[in-house]
Design an enzyme around this catalytic site. Sequence first.
Site: not given
Ligand code: FAD
Ligand code: DHB
Length: 390
Positions: A72, A201, A292, A296, A383
């Site tokens: 995009h 947005y 969200p 980021k 962004y």
């Molecule tokens: P996570 O993806 O949370 O991974 C952590 C892992 O550790 C998980 O698999 C978990 O199961 C595991 N874990 C936890 N406890 C234990 C344990 N005791 N033992 C072993 N493993 C364990 N970001 C965006 O940019 N856009 C979005 O639209 C967006 N939507 C989101 C929606 C939701 C519901 C959530 C919760 C987050 C969202 N985010 C979004 C944020 C983004 O998904 C996270 O920043 C990203 O997943 C971070 O990655 P991570 O690997 O640090 O953590």
């Molecule tokens: C999506 C999520 C976001 O937080 C955003 O700013 C843009 C797109 C998505 O899930 O596609």
Amino acid sequence: MRTRVGIVGAGPAGLLLGHLLAQRGVDAVIVENRSRDYVEARIRAGVLEQGTVDLLTKAGLGERLHREGLRHDGVNLQWPGERARLDFPALTGKSVWVYGQTEVVKDLVQARLDAALPLHFEVTETVVADLETDRPTLSFTDSSGARQVLDCDVVVGADGFHGPSRGAIPEPRRQTWERTYPYAWLGILAHVAPSTDELIYAWHPRGFAMHSMRSHQVSRLYLQVDPTERIEDWSDDRIWTELQTRLSLDGWSLETGPVFDKGITPMRSFVSSPMRHGRLFLAGDAAHIVPPTGAKGLNLAVADVALLSRALVALLRDGNARLADTYEDTALQRVWRTTYFSSWMTTMLHTTSDDPFDHQLQLAQLRQVFSSSAAATLLAENYVGLPLGE
Ligand code: FAD
Ligand code: DHB
């Protein structure tokens, strides 16, 4: 058992760290308390910064991303009667990519299994200990019920916001900064071709709305709702009607289709310091959460891992502790800048009060993005993502 790096969590942060370390000859074991199916299906982020895409590509993980991901070159910001586009390549020379977090995780899991590297799903009772010694441990009960103790050189907490690693840092050493926003996102995935080529947005007096996508056949849409709302109270019809109201623009229409996933996500900013305690390092959501808006969270987790992988390779392979010692300071600079950007995007686009003064201030900010090239460039730079390693 013995490994060099024990990694808690098979989210994007833990899996990518394991991959980058393996490529540089540093052994790691990853433990995850959920199943493979669960982590591969967890619907979350959808937009990858240019730097994230470049890093994944360089790490040999770009094949499906480049085939199925959508590049995009801009986004649209909207307010009643107006939809305006930011041109990313013109403003920054970069683009972003639409490619779901589910797909990033699937690619990483597949790469690890193909390389026959250790990855334990469905573990329980994960404990990190002896962090202030040269031999920290990562203990867990594996899926067959056997207790395992891993002797490590370093333990990495990549276990997300709810994981145990952050809590293993003694309370007196920890400082947290937190803001809970007075709204949440109701998100849907629907089997319908996106009604737009690029993300929208939208500011609206009834609340923020966004149109995103996952592919040419799947749309992703969000609505600002009150955090106390229950998903059961939102029928598909009610969701589509509200989206149509908030995204409406003369001469444009929103196509609807069958909804196959929906949920409500609270919104918070959260930063925890230190990101290192002795031989424990935190990365990704384990150390910080951004709301969200601006997409980021996943990209920030990748940025931590880019730094941390370099620091651990220098420490464990070359005996050089300099990058490990500066990891926290370097990482937190980006964390705070991203926290600022996400918070700014969030408060500019979500409506909280009926105070017409607040609404006019938000509209003035939105219009400024399109009347000042400095403002447009600032939004676009953030962004598409700051360069990795800064
Ligand atoms: P996570 O993806 O949370 O991974 C952590 C892992 O550790 C998980 O698999 C978990 O199961 C595991 N874990 C936890 N406890 C234990 C344990 N005791 N033992 C072993 N493993 C364990 N970001 C965006 O940019 N856009 C979005 O639209 C967006 N939507 C989101 C929606 C939701 C519901 C959530 C919760 C987050 C969202 N985010 C979004 C944020 C983004 O998904 C996270 O920043 C990203 O997943 C971070 O990655 P991570 O690997 O640090 O953590
Ligand atoms: C999506 C999520 C976001 O937080 C955003 O700013 C843009 C797109 C998505 O899930 O596609």
